[in-house]
Design a protein around this motif. Structure first.
Motif, PDB file in Angstrom:
ATOM      1  N   CYS A  73       0.816  -1.219   0.000  1.00 56.64           N
ATOM      2  CA  CYS A  73       0.000   0.000   0.000  1.00 56.64           C
ATOM      3  C   CYS A  73       0.852   1.274   0.000  1.00 56.64           C
ATOM      4  O   CYS A  73       0.319   2.379  -0.087  1.00 56.64           O
ATOM      5  CB  CYS A  73      -0.904   0.032   1.236  1.00 56.64           C
ATOM      6  SG  CYS A  73      -2.142  -1.271   1.296  1.00 56.64           S
ATOM      7  N   ALA A  74       2.165   1.103   0.140  1.00 57.04           N
ATOM      8  CA  ALA A  74       3.055   2.255   0.288  1.00 57.04           C
ATOM      9  C   ALA A  74       3.220   3.013  -1.025  1.00 57.04           C
ATOM     10  O   ALA A  74       3.048   2.465  -2.118  1.00 57.04           O
ATOM     11  CB  ALA A  74       4.410   1.806   0.808  1.00 57.04           C
ATOM     12  N   ASP A  75       3.573   4.283  -0.891  1.00 57.77           N
ATOM     13  CA  ASP A  75       3.844   5.128  -2.055  1.00 57.77           C
ATOM     14  C   ASP A  75       5.320   5.496  -2.171  1.00 57.77           C
ATOM     15  O   ASP A  75       5.810   5.755  -3.259  1.00 57.77           O
ATOM     16  CB  ASP A  75       3.026   6.421  -1.959  1.00 57.77           C
ATOM     17  CG  ASP A  75       1.530   6.159  -2.003  1.00 57.77           C
ATOM     18  OD1 ASP A  75       1.040   5.739  -3.065  1.00 57.77           O
ATOM     19  OD2 ASP A  75       0.860   6.357  -0.970  1.00 57.77           O
ATOM     20  N   VAL A  76       6.030   5.537  -1.031  1.00 58.37           N
ATOM     21  CA  VAL A  76       7.447   5.914  -1.002  1.00 58.37           C
ATOM     22  C   VAL A  76       8.165   5.064   0.041  1.00 58.37           C
ATOM     23  O   VAL A  76       7.664   4.862   1.148  1.00 58.37           O
ATOM     24  CB  VAL A  76       7.635   7.415  -0.649  1.00 58.37           C
ATOM     25  CG1 VAL A  76       9.120   7.788  -0.659  1.00 58.37           C
ATOM     26  CG2 VAL A  76       6.850   8.306  -1.593  1.00 58.37           C
TER      27      VAL A  76
ATOM     28  N   LEU B 122       8.572   1.114  -5.703  1.00 55.88           N
ATOM     29  CA  LEU B 122       8.424   2.310  -4.881  1.00 55.88           C
ATOM     30  C   LEU B 122       9.551   3.298  -5.161  1.00 55.88           C
ATOM     31  O   LEU B 122      10.721   2.906  -5.221  1.00 55.88           O
ATOM     32  CB  LEU B 122       8.460   1.951  -3.393  1.00 55.88           C
ATOM     33  CG  LEU B 122       7.327   1.109  -2.831  1.00 55.88           C
ATOM     34  CD1 LEU B 122       7.540   0.885  -1.342  1.00 55.88           C
ATOM     35  CD2 LEU B 122       5.988   1.798  -3.061  1.00 55.88           C
ATOM     36  N   PRO B 123       9.233   4.573  -5.324  1.00 49.48           N
ATOM     37  CA  PRO B 123      10.292   5.577  -5.351  1.00 49.48           C
ATOM     38  C   PRO B 123      10.953   5.612  -3.978  1.00 49.48           C
ATOM     39  O   PRO B 123      10.335   5.259  -2.968  1.00 49.48           O
ATOM     40  CB  PRO B 123       9.545   6.876  -5.642  1.00 49.48           C
ATOM     41  CG  PRO B 123       8.166   6.641  -5.121  1.00 49.48           C
ATOM     42  CD  PRO B 123       7.892   5.181  -5.353  1.00 49.48           C
ATOM     43  N   ILE B 124      12.217   6.022  -3.929  1.00 45.28           N
ATOM     44  CA  ILE B 124      12.991   5.943  -2.689  1.00 45.28           C
ATOM     45  C   ILE B 124      13.463   7.332  -2.286  1.00 45.28           C
ATOM     46  O   ILE B 124      13.937   8.114  -3.121  1.00 45.28           O
ATOM     47  CB  ILE B 124      14.203   5.008  -2.878  1.00 45.28           C
ATOM     48  CG1 ILE B 124      13.721   3.586  -3.183  1.00 45.28           C
ATOM     49  CG2 ILE B 124      15.101   5.008  -1.635  1.00 45.28           C
ATOM     50  CD1 ILE B 124      14.709   2.733  -3.926  1.00 45.28           C
TER      51      ILE B 124
ATOM     52  N   ILE C 259       5.700  11.565 -10.792  1.00 44.08           N
ATOM     53  CA  ILE C 259       7.110  11.365 -10.415  1.00 44.08           C
ATOM     54  C   ILE C 259       7.257  10.061  -9.642  1.00 44.08           C
ATOM     55  O   ILE C 259       8.191   9.280  -9.873  1.00 44.08           O
ATOM     56  CB  ILE C 259       7.633  12.557  -9.579  1.00 44.08           C
ATOM     57  CG1 ILE C 259       7.908  13.747 -10.484  1.00 44.08           C
ATOM     58  CG2 ILE C 259       8.906  12.166  -8.827  1.00 44.08           C
ATOM     59  CD1 ILE C 259       8.515  14.936  -9.772  1.00 44.08           C
ATOM     60  N   ARG C 260       6.338   9.821  -8.712  1.00 45.11           N
ATOM     61  CA  ARG C 260       6.389   8.571  -7.934  1.00 45.11           C
ATOM     62  C   ARG C 260       6.322   7.363  -8.853  1.00 45.11           C
ATOM     63  O   ARG C 260       7.077   6.395  -8.701  1.00 45.11           O
ATOM     64  CB  ARG C 260       5.248   8.519  -6.918  1.00 45.11           C
ATOM     65  CG  ARG C 260       5.304   9.579  -5.846  1.00 45.11           C
ATOM     66  CD  ARG C 260       4.459   9.200  -4.628  1.00 45.11           C
ATOM     67  NE  ARG C 260       3.075   8.859  -4.939  1.00 45.11           N
ATOM     68  CZ  ARG C 260       2.074   9.718  -4.923  1.00 45.11           C
ATOM     69  NH1 ARG C 260       2.305  11.001  -4.650  1.00 45.11           N
ATOM     70  NH2 ARG C 260       0.832   9.322  -5.183  1.00 45.11           N
TER      71      ARG C 260
ATOM     72  N   ASP D   1       7.002   7.166 -12.138  1.00 43.81           N
ATOM     73  CA  ASP D   1       8.176   7.068 -13.014  1.00 43.81           C
ATOM     74  C   ASP D   1       9.385   6.531 -12.247  1.00 43.81           C
ATOM     75  O   ASP D   1      10.112   5.656 -12.742  1.00 43.81           O
ATOM     76  CB  ASP D   1       8.514   8.436 -13.616  1.00 43.81           C
ATOM     77  CG  ASP D   1       7.485   8.880 -14.654  1.00 43.81           C
ATOM     78  OD1 ASP D   1       6.685   8.026 -15.102  1.00 43.81           O
ATOM     79  OD2 ASP D   1       7.471  10.078 -15.000  1.00 43.81           O
ATOM     80  N   MET D   2       9.611   7.054 -11.052  1.00 42.11           N
ATOM     81  CA  MET D   2      10.755   6.608 -10.252  1.00 42.11           C
ATOM     82  C   MET D   2      10.585   5.152  -9.824  1.00 42.11           C
ATOM     83  O   MET D   2      11.542   4.369  -9.834  1.00 42.11           O
ATOM     84  CB  MET D   2      10.923   7.492  -9.016  1.00 42.11           C
ATOM     85  CG  MET D   2      11.521   8.850  -9.305  1.00 42.11           C
ATOM     86  SD  MET D   2      11.817   9.806  -7.793  1.00 42.11           S
ATOM     87  CE  MET D   2      12.951  11.057  -8.422  1.00 42.11           C
ATOM     88  N   GLY D   3       9.365   4.793  -9.450  1.00 35.21           N
ATOM     89  CA  GLY D   3       9.100   3.415  -9.036  1.00 35.21           C
ATOM     90  C   GLY D   3       9.368   2.413 -10.149  1.00 35.21           C
ATOM     91  O   GLY D   3       9.994   1.371  -9.943  1.00 35.21           O
ATOM     92  N   LEU D   4       8.907   2.737 -11.349  1.00 35.55           N
ATOM     93  CA  LEU D   4       9.120   1.848 -12.496  1.00 35.55           C
ATOM     94  C   LEU D   4      10.594   1.787 -12.887  1.00 35.55           C
ATOM     95  O   LEU D   4      11.108   0.725 -13.271  1.00 35.55           O
ATOM     96  CB  LEU D   4       8.283   2.320 -13.682  1.00 35.55           C
ATOM     97  CG  LEU D   4       6.768   2.133 -13.532  1.00 35.55           C
ATOM     98  CD1 LEU D   4       6.030   2.759 -14.715  1.00 35.55           C
ATOM     99  CD2 LEU D   4       6.406   0.658 -13.408  1.00 35.55           C
TER     100      LEU D   4
END
Length: 408
Positions: A297-300, A326-328, A372-373, A375-378
């Motif tokens: 369920c997290a986003d970051v 997940l973006p970090i 942004i989240r 794109d960074m996650g992928l």
């Protein structure tokens, strides 16, 4: 082919997921007979026990308390005693087995007696998986004095460990460079990069958050969920984490979830109870299945390290976050090359763990910008598949036994 693997990681069931269990399973999948030695610490009140599943044998050895102990003296004594406890248990339970390779991870640095024994009696190849540079890391954060007796004792053991290892596998280029720069007696040819790697789960198809899980923890489904999961000890730079807690109200729509255990848990928990911040929760322990649901369920994903470190730590939770797309957001010392990986992969933001304002600035950006989240996650997930997939990286280790592998 037989590999003996010595670890401080608790390994009751190799079906569980993690950097060591995934490694053991993948080696077993390739036909290697795995003999794992793992601790059962005093607090567990369980005996030494051997279990076997397929070609994986797990020897769980009764030891003193080594991890998550508040007493540095108890930890030190238990660490010094573990090699005799392990060696005696191995001799008792693995009689008549010829080990082609001894594989071991740090911490601890106190397996020299076992390594020397099997090099001498079995002519075993020896492979160090370097996850921890001790005792320098303890010096960095004030747990040990460089001119003290304890440092000299452990530094001598560290040097012997490096000398007794045929190959040293480092987590990253930063670790590779550090070991060679600070240990000029080591032949460069015996050092290589063997990164933290896992067997990735399938990519998420359904990106809907589990409302039942979020409701259980009183987290709004519309909130941007920032999660830190892992150790909560002095290496994480807890004073900086507390500053983030104090300032997190500035992150519009953000929710901070901290899940972990360690020597500093009570300090963090008491601080949160005292200031009663909105949209922040902390849990000491959650069942693995429950934690995985929350990560889903997290986003970051968050990473914290003390700013005083001179050694290039490389937290394994990076792979967990990347696996879940997940973006970090990482706040660390300036010496770790995790910042370089985040930049190269395009998977997140980094700041030094002295600048809470910079951290909050990046948190705000991630909280409000879903694109942004995503794109960074992928990007992080793609980087994981290219660089941190155990099904590929295990071949780095096996090349040292190529002739034996062909004969399995």
């Amino acid at each position: 082919m037989n590999i003996l693997f010595l670890t401080l990681s608790k390994m009751e069931d190799t079906n569980q997921r993690g950097i060591y269990t995934d490694l053991v399973r993948e080696l077993a999948n390739k036909g290697v007979n795995m003999y794992v030695v793992s601790p059962r610490q005093k607090r567990e009140k369980l005996p030494t026990e051997l279990s076997k599943t397929g070609n994986i044998n797990i020897l769980k050895v009764k030891t003193g308390n080594i991890t998550s102990t508040k007493s540095f003296v108890e930890k030190g004594i238990s660490t010094l005693k573990i090699e005799d406890q392990y060696l005696n248990a191995i001799k008792d339970n693995f009689k008549g087995i010829q080990f082609d390779m001894i594989m071991y991870s740090t911490p601890p640095i106190t397996f020299n007696k076992i390594i020397r024994y099997y090099k001498k009696h079995h002519n075993s190849k020896t492979y160090l998986i370097l996850k921890d540079i001790f005792p320098q890391n303890a010096v960095d954060i004030g747990l040990m004095k460089k001119d003290g007796v304890l440092y000299k004792v452990f530094r001598n053991k560290e040097i012997n460990l490096y000398k007794n290892s045929d190959t040293i596998g480092c987590m990253s280029k930063g670790n590779f460079d550090y070991i060679l720069d600070h240990n000029n007696y080591i032949d460069k040819d015996k050092v290589e990069i063997f990164p933290n790697a896992i067997e990735p789960i399938s990519r998420k198809v359904n990106i809907e958050k589990d409302k039942k899980v979020l409701d259980k923890y009183n987290i709004s489904q519309d909130a941007t969920l920032f999660v830190y999961g892992g150790n909560l000890g002095k290496p994480q730079g807890i004073d900086f984490l507390l500053k983030v807690v104090n300032e997190f109200h500035k992150v519009d729509n953000g929710y901070l979830l901290i899940v972990g255990s360690g020597t500093e848990f009570n300090k963090i928990n008491n601080h949160i109870e005292n200031i009663k911040p909105k949209r922040i929760s902390i849990f000491e322990r959650l069942p693995k299945e429950e934690y995985d649901k929350l990560i889903g369920c997290a986003d970051v994903g968050l990473i914290f390290l003390d700013h005083r470190f001179t050694i290039p730590n490389f937290p394994s939770r990076l792979t967990s976050y990347m696996e879940n797309s997940l973006p970090i957001l990482a706040a660390t010392d300036s010496n770790t090359d995790i910042k370089d990986v985040l930049l190269e992969s395009g998977s997140g933001f980094w700041c030094e763990s002295t600048d809470a304002n910079e951290f909050i600035k990046y948190a705000k950006k991630l909280s409000i910008d879903k694109d942004i989240r995503q794109d960074m996650g992928l990007s992080g997930r793609k980087y994981l598949e290219q660089h941190y997939d155990i099904r590929e990286t295990v071949n780095i280790l096996l090349k040292h036994l190529e002739g034996d592998v062909q004969n399995v």
